[in-house]
Design a protein around this motif. Structure first.
Motif, PDB file in Angstrom:
ATOM      1  N   GLY A  70     -14.138   1.260   8.953  1.00  0.00           N
ATOM      2  CA  GLY A  70     -14.837   1.808  10.563  1.00  0.00           C
ATOM      3  C   GLY A  70     -15.052   0.864  11.364  1.00  0.00           C
ATOM      4  N   PHE A  71     -15.526   0.043  11.284  1.00  0.00           N
ATOM      5  CA  PHE A  71     -15.348  -0.851  12.413  1.00  0.00           C
ATOM      6  C   PHE A  71     -13.574  -0.760  12.459  1.00  0.00           C
ATOM      7  N   LEU A  72     -12.380  -0.868  12.068  1.00  0.00           N
ATOM      8  CA  LEU A  72     -11.421  -1.227  12.613  1.00  0.00           C
ATOM      9  C   LEU A  72     -11.069   0.213  14.042  1.00  0.00           C
ATOM     10  N   GLN A  73     -11.487   0.852  13.587  1.00  0.00           N
ATOM     11  CA  GLN A  73     -11.673   2.233  13.899  1.00  0.00           C
ATOM     12  C   GLN A  73     -11.649   1.695  15.164  1.00  0.00           C
ATOM     13  N   GLU A  74     -12.983   2.094  15.500  1.00  0.00           N
ATOM     14  CA  GLU A  74     -13.765   1.561  16.912  1.00  0.00           C
ATOM     15  C   GLU A  74     -12.991   0.483  17.336  1.00  0.00           C
ATOM     16  N   GLU A  75     -13.075  -0.340  17.237  1.00  0.00           N
ATOM     17  CA  GLU A  75     -12.218  -1.358  18.056  1.00  0.00           C
ATOM     18  C   GLU A  75     -11.334  -1.551  18.131  1.00  0.00           C
ATOM     19  N   VAL A  76     -10.102  -1.545  16.988  1.00  0.00           N
ATOM     20  CA  VAL A  76      -9.253  -1.755  17.708  1.00  0.00           C
ATOM     21  C   VAL A  76      -7.723  -1.058  17.557  1.00  0.00           C
ATOM     22  N   LEU A  77      -8.561   0.575  16.962  1.00  0.00           N
ATOM     23  CA  LEU A  77      -8.016   1.356  17.303  1.00  0.00           C
ATOM     24  C   LEU A  77      -5.906   1.876  18.247  1.00  0.00           C
ATOM     25  N   ASP A  78      -6.836   1.408  19.748  1.00  0.00           N
ATOM     26  CA  ASP A  78      -5.762   1.193  20.564  1.00  0.00           C
ATOM     27  C   ASP A  78      -4.492   0.414  20.501  1.00  0.00           C
ATOM     28  N   LYS A  79      -5.227  -0.793  19.163  1.00  0.00           N
ATOM     29  CA  LYS A  79      -3.920  -1.987  19.462  1.00  0.00           C
ATOM     30  C   LYS A  79      -2.622  -1.476  18.621  1.00  0.00           C
ATOM     31  N   LEU A  80      -2.599  -0.175  17.571  1.00  0.00           N
ATOM     32  CA  LEU A  80      -2.250   0.491  16.509  1.00  0.00           C
ATOM     33  C   LEU A  80      -0.975   1.834  16.603  1.00  0.00           C
ATOM     34  N   ASP A  81      -0.204   1.682  16.254  1.00  0.00           N
ATOM     35  CA  ASP A  81       0.264   2.957  16.191  1.00  0.00           C
ATOM     36  C   ASP A  81      -0.015   4.043  15.529  1.00  0.00           C
ATOM     37  N   ALA A  82       0.700   4.948  15.494  1.00  0.00           N
ATOM     38  CA  ALA A  82       0.070   6.481  14.957  1.00  0.00           C
ATOM     39  C   ALA A  82       0.091   5.932  14.023  1.00  0.00           C
ATOM     40  N   GLU A  83       1.020   5.675  13.248  1.00  0.00           N
ATOM     41  CA  GLU A  83       1.444   5.689  11.681  1.00  0.00           C
ATOM     42  C   GLU A  83       0.523   4.424  10.845  1.00  0.00           C
ATOM     43  N   ARG A 127      -2.585   3.761  12.208  1.00  0.00           N
ATOM     44  CA  ARG A 127      -3.605   4.706  12.691  1.00  0.00           C
ATOM     45  C   ARG A 127      -3.483   5.990  11.813  1.00  0.00           C
ATOM     46  N   GLU A 128      -2.721   6.691  11.328  1.00  0.00           N
ATOM     47  CA  GLU A 128      -3.300   7.518   9.661  1.00  0.00           C
ATOM     48  C   GLU A 128      -3.446   6.586   8.918  1.00  0.00           C
ATOM     49  N   PHE A 129      -3.124   5.804   8.437  1.00  0.00           N
ATOM     50  CA  PHE A 129      -3.004   4.526   7.631  1.00  0.00           C
ATOM     51  C   PHE A 129      -4.203   4.524   7.477  1.00  0.00           C
ATOM     52  N   LEU A 130      -4.999   4.056   8.652  1.00  0.00           N
ATOM     53  CA  LEU A 130      -6.936   3.681   8.320  1.00  0.00           C
ATOM     54  C   LEU A 130      -7.516   5.111   8.488  1.00  0.00           C
ATOM     55  N   ASP A 131      -6.613   5.637   8.954  1.00  0.00           N
ATOM     56  CA  ASP A 131      -7.930   7.165   8.584  1.00  0.00           C
ATOM     57  C   ASP A 131      -7.841   7.674   7.459  1.00  0.00           C
ATOM     58  N   ILE A 132      -6.635   7.223   6.577  1.00  0.00           N
ATOM     59  CA  ILE A 132      -6.238   7.595   4.937  1.00  0.00           C
ATOM     60  C   ILE A 132      -7.351   6.653   3.973  1.00  0.00           C
ATOM     61  N   ILE A 133      -7.632   5.660   4.674  1.00  0.00           N
ATOM     62  CA  ILE A 133      -8.257   4.199   3.779  1.00  0.00           C
ATOM     63  C   ILE A 133     -10.154   5.082   3.940  1.00  0.00           C
ATOM     64  N   ARG A 134      -9.842   4.874   5.383  1.00  0.00           N
ATOM     65  CA  ARG A 134     -11.400   5.378   6.046  1.00  0.00           C
ATOM     66  C   ARG A 134     -11.911   6.700   4.960  1.00  0.00           C
ATOM     67  N   ARG A 135     -11.242   7.498   4.818  1.00  0.00           N
ATOM     68  CA  ARG A 135     -11.424   8.961   4.484  1.00  0.00           C
ATOM     69  C   ARG A 135     -11.553   9.281   2.591  1.00  0.00           C
ATOM     70  N   THR A 136     -10.852   8.281   2.048  1.00  0.00           N
ATOM     71  CA  THR A 136     -10.978   8.354   0.793  1.00  0.00           C
ATOM     72  C   THR A 136     -12.158   7.471   0.150  1.00  0.00           C
ATOM     73  N   SER A 137     -11.822   5.617   1.463  1.00  0.00           N
ATOM     74  CA  SER A 137     -13.718   5.469   0.560  1.00  0.00           C
ATOM     75  C   SER A 137     -14.665   6.384   1.017  1.00  0.00           C
ATOM     76  N   GLU A 138     -15.186   7.052   1.700  1.00  0.00           N
ATOM     77  CA  GLU A 138     -15.837   7.742   2.176  1.00  0.00           C
ATOM     78  C   GLU A 138     -15.906   8.889   0.277  1.00  0.00           C
ATOM     79  N   PHE A 139     -14.474   9.008  -0.133  1.00  0.00           N
ATOM     80  CA  PHE A 139     -14.842  10.044  -0.723  1.00  0.00           C
ATOM     81  C   PHE A 139     -15.260   9.521  -2.192  1.00  0.00           C
ATOM     82  N   MET A 140     -15.036   8.421  -2.329  1.00  0.00           N
ATOM     83  CA  MET A 140     -15.306   7.456  -3.097  1.00  0.00           C
ATOM     84  C   MET A 140     -16.721   7.125  -3.537  1.00  0.00           C
TER      85      MET A 140
END
Lengths: 405, 338
Positions: free
Chosen positions: A204-217, A219-232
């Motif tokens: 979540g921190f990464l999504q908030e703080e460094v999102l603009d430094k990441l490319d599209a792929e 960002r998607e990886f980070l989103d998957i990590i966030r959603r999967t860990s939330e489900f777990m």
């Protein structure tokens, strides 16, 4: 007076007895000489004679048992009118002896044998029937192996008791295993929760703080990590809940709760989620609801689960109606959606852990499979009732009630 | 058979005409034959002792079986082949040497009514004798609800009641149907207590219990198994119809350390020896302790040794005590420290 069992076609007086092979009188068939005092069932046949004749009677009887039939023994028996000379004869059928005696002056050996034959012919069936009954009665008492029918019942009973012992033992073993499983599950889930929390928070921190430094792929990886860990995390929390509940550790802190407010707050929270799917979430609540004694955190969990599920399974642009009302001495909450509905065969297992495997929301949302099992236990723990009405294609309506006192 | 009946007539004389006396005489001759087969005069001595106690004569004039046995050696020569008669004489004379001359005082029954559980046992049996299973069951369940432990119910109610039932049957004061009913009802009531028995803590030791050769009376050995369960053992009861090889297989797979085998009739000794042999022949079970029990072992105190068993006990408490000694367990069934 009952009719004599032995018919005497010649009309001559006679004594007819059935004895067992030990000389015990079993039945007096005919007693024309009125010897009933001496020749009664249960008495020994030798007792009919005075001491002097007992040996003769014993000799006659021994002869009868040994040879199967005997005739022409002359023995005098004491009667009220002095000694009466009688001619004795008899036959053995199985273990039962028929003993006959007639007046000595009325016949001789030949006459007695004829008499015996006649009576035998007429009474064979009776004798067979009586012998059968008596042999059966005797066997019950004397046969050390016991009666066959009773033995069979006892064997069957033994097997049933053994089976019952085995079942109860296995049941106890299963209960013990289930307890161990819950303890293990609780420990495992507890140990998983901390690292999963770290993964979820930091992603979540990464999504908030460094999102603009990441490319599209990335960002998607980070989103998957966030959603999967939330489900777990949700799965681990549910596992902890269900194992605690199954181990009998559902602790409810009941206070008077303003349920209207609790429901309104929960609906407001879920409107954010609903708006993403363009689902209209409405609330209709009675205004004169008294405080309801319940655990506000646990009931909040129930409300969140039911409303969240309804939104999850609603089509885009659909609507979910929440209604809170009084129902006698209970309060009743209803959550109705316009989703695909639940087939009857699935409804039966809906409130069991993992009772609806593989179900996904209309936008691909996943459930842990434990939510409704937890919800049911919480409601039942409050003394309430939970249920569902649904038809495939026409949506589902979940409801629960809570007692007001 | 006819030979035996003729011997009975000659032996008992006029007393043979009393059905009860004749039956007891018949059983004693049967025990004499078994004692000869097994070469154990103790079996016969015990039977004579028992016959003197139970007073079978319905007329009240029960014969003194010791005195009658004194007549036997002389008669045996007339009714048996020479060698057999000589062996039988030895058994009878050895038994006579063991038996006191004085006739023992008759047994007054197994129920002791001085304690509350003793009185409850009497009420329980009275209910069963009237065919009232529900009352009997309620008596037991109420007692357990009050906090009396199941072990006490077994020891002070079920065990003495079953012994009393056996005594009443032996002495012709109960029909065979009543005896079957009482046993069946007690088994059912016991099974209502099973959930309490199996819920206890375990000590890690496993017992397999079995009865030999399809015997009808298995309540005793099952009670022994239940007792071990209450002491914390993990127990498996096979009934009396499990083939010896399957019993041994169960001992092996469950890693049992103790096998309890019951035999109520000496004629099943061959089956008993077969179970023991299979256990001893299997390298994975040969060190398993074997405990044997049942009437023949009570009658002949050294019979267990000739079966290659490790010991015998006359009841559940004795079996627990023996096992505690073998496996270093304390009275509560837990391993002793140190």
């Amino acid at each position: 007076m009952t009719a004599p069992l032995v018919k005497n076609p010649s009309g001559a007086s006679c004594l007819a007895l059935l004895c067992n092979d030990s000389g015990v009188v079993l039945e007096v068939l005919r007693d024309d000489f009125h010897l009933s005092e001496r020749a009664r069932p249960g008495a020994l046949i030798f007792g009919m004679g005075a001491p002097a004749q007992r040996e003769e009677l014993a000799g006659f009887f021994q002869h009868l048992v040994r040879n199967g039939a005997v005739a022409g023994w002359r023995i005098a028996l004491p009667t009220d009118h002095g000694y009466l000379p009688l001619l004795f004869g008899g036959g053995l059928a199985g273990k039962v002896c028929l003993v006959l005696a007639t007046r000595a002056e009325e016949g001789d050996g030949v006459r007695l044998e004829e008499e015996l034959m006649r009576i035998n012919n007429e009474q064979t069936n009776l004798l067979r029937e009586v012998s059968h009954k008596l042999a059966h009665r005797e066997r019950k008492k004397l046969d050390t192996g016991g009666d066959d029918g009773l033995d069979d019942f006892s064997r069957l009973n033994n097997e049933l008791v053994n089976l019952q012992r085995k079942l109860i033992k296995q049941n106890a073993d299963l209960a013990r295993l289930n307890e161990q499983k819950n303890r293990f599950l609780g420990m495992a889930a507890h140990d998983l929760r901390s690292p999963l929390g770290v993964v979820h928070t930091f992603s979540g921190f990464l999504q908030e703080e460094v999102l603009d430094k990441l490319d599209a792929e990335q960002r998607e990886f980070l989103d998957i990590i966030r959603r999967t860990s939330e489900f777990m995390l949700q799965l681990v929390n549910d596992l902890l809940d269900i194992s605690a509940i199954e181990a009998g550790k559902l602790i409810l802190r009941r206070d008077p709760v303003d349920l209207s407010r609790l429901v309104a707050d929960n609906v407001a929270l879920n409107r954010v989620l609903a708006s993403r799917k363009n689902v209209r979430l409405t609330l209709k609540s009675t205004s004169d609801l008294p405080p309801v004694p319940c655990d506000s955190v646990k009931i909040g969990q129930v409300l969140n689960n039911l409303i969240d599920n309804a939104v999850k399974f609603s089509p885009l642009g659909g609507s979910v109606a929440v209604t809170l009302d009084l129902d006698g001495d209970h309060v009743r909450l209803v959550v109705a959606d316009q989703g695909a509905g639940i087939p009857e065969e699935e409804r039966a297992r809906l409130f069991q852990p993992f009772g609806r495997p593989g179900s996904q929301g209309t936008s691909g949302e996943r459930g842990t499979g434990l939510g409704l099992a937890i919800v049911r236990r919480i409601i039942e723990g409050h003394g309430g009732r939970i249920g569902v009405e649904s038809e495939p294609g026409r949506g589902s309506t979940f409801f629960f009630t809570l007692p007001l006192s | 058979m006819a030979r035996r009946e003729a011997l009975l007539d000659a032996w008992l004389g006029p007393a043979a005409l009393d059905a009860g006396t004749r039956e007891t005489g018949r059983q004693l001759l049967e025990q004499l034959a078994q004692a000869l087969d097994l070469n154990h005069h103790g079996l016969f001595a015990y039977s004579v002792k028992w016959s003197r106690l139970i007073s079978p004569g319905k007329s009240g004039n029960s014969p003194d079986w010791r005195r009658l046995c004194e007549k036997l050696p002389a008669l045996l020569a007339d009714h048996l082949p020479v060698e057999e008669a000589a062996e039988a004489r030895k058994v009878v004379e050895a038994a006579l040497a063991e038996l006191p001359i004085e006739k023992p005082v008759g047994s007054s029954g197994f129920l002791r009514e001085k304690t509350s559980l003793g009185r409850m046992a009497r009420d329980y049996l009275d209910a069963l004798l009237q065919g009232d299973r529900a009352t009997a069951s309620n008596l037991v369940l109420r007692e357990v609800e009050k906090g009396t432990c199941v072990k006490e119910i077994y020891l002070r109610v079920f065990q003495p009641v079953q012994r009393e039932v056996g005594r009443l049957w032996q002495t012709n004061r109960m029909t065979v149907a009543q005896e079957h009913f009482c046993t069946a009802a007690t088994q059912l009531i016991m099974s209502q207590l099973y959930p309490r028995i199996f819920a206890g803590k375990k000590n890690g030791f496993t017992l397999v219990a079995t009865g030999v050769a399809g015997e009808l009376h298995e309540i005793g050995i099952r009670m022994v198994a239940d007792f071990f369960e209450m002491e914390g053992w993990n127990t498996f009861y096979c009934g009396t119809n499990t083939p010896a090889a399957d019993v041994v297989a169960l001992v092996e797979t469950e890693k049992a350390v103790l096998l309890a085998v019951s035999m109520t009739m000496a004629k099943h000794l061959t089956s008993m020896r077969e179970v023991v042999r299979l256990i001893r022949d299997n390298p994975r079970t040969r060190d398993v302790k074997i405990l044997v029990g049942g009437l023949p072992f009570a009658q002949s105190p050294d019979l267990w040794q000739s079966c290659q068993a490790d010991g015998t006990a006359s009841d559940a408490a004795g079996a627990i005590h023996l096992a505690a000694g073998w496996f270093g367990l304390n009275e509560a069934g837990s391993p002793m420290e140190g």
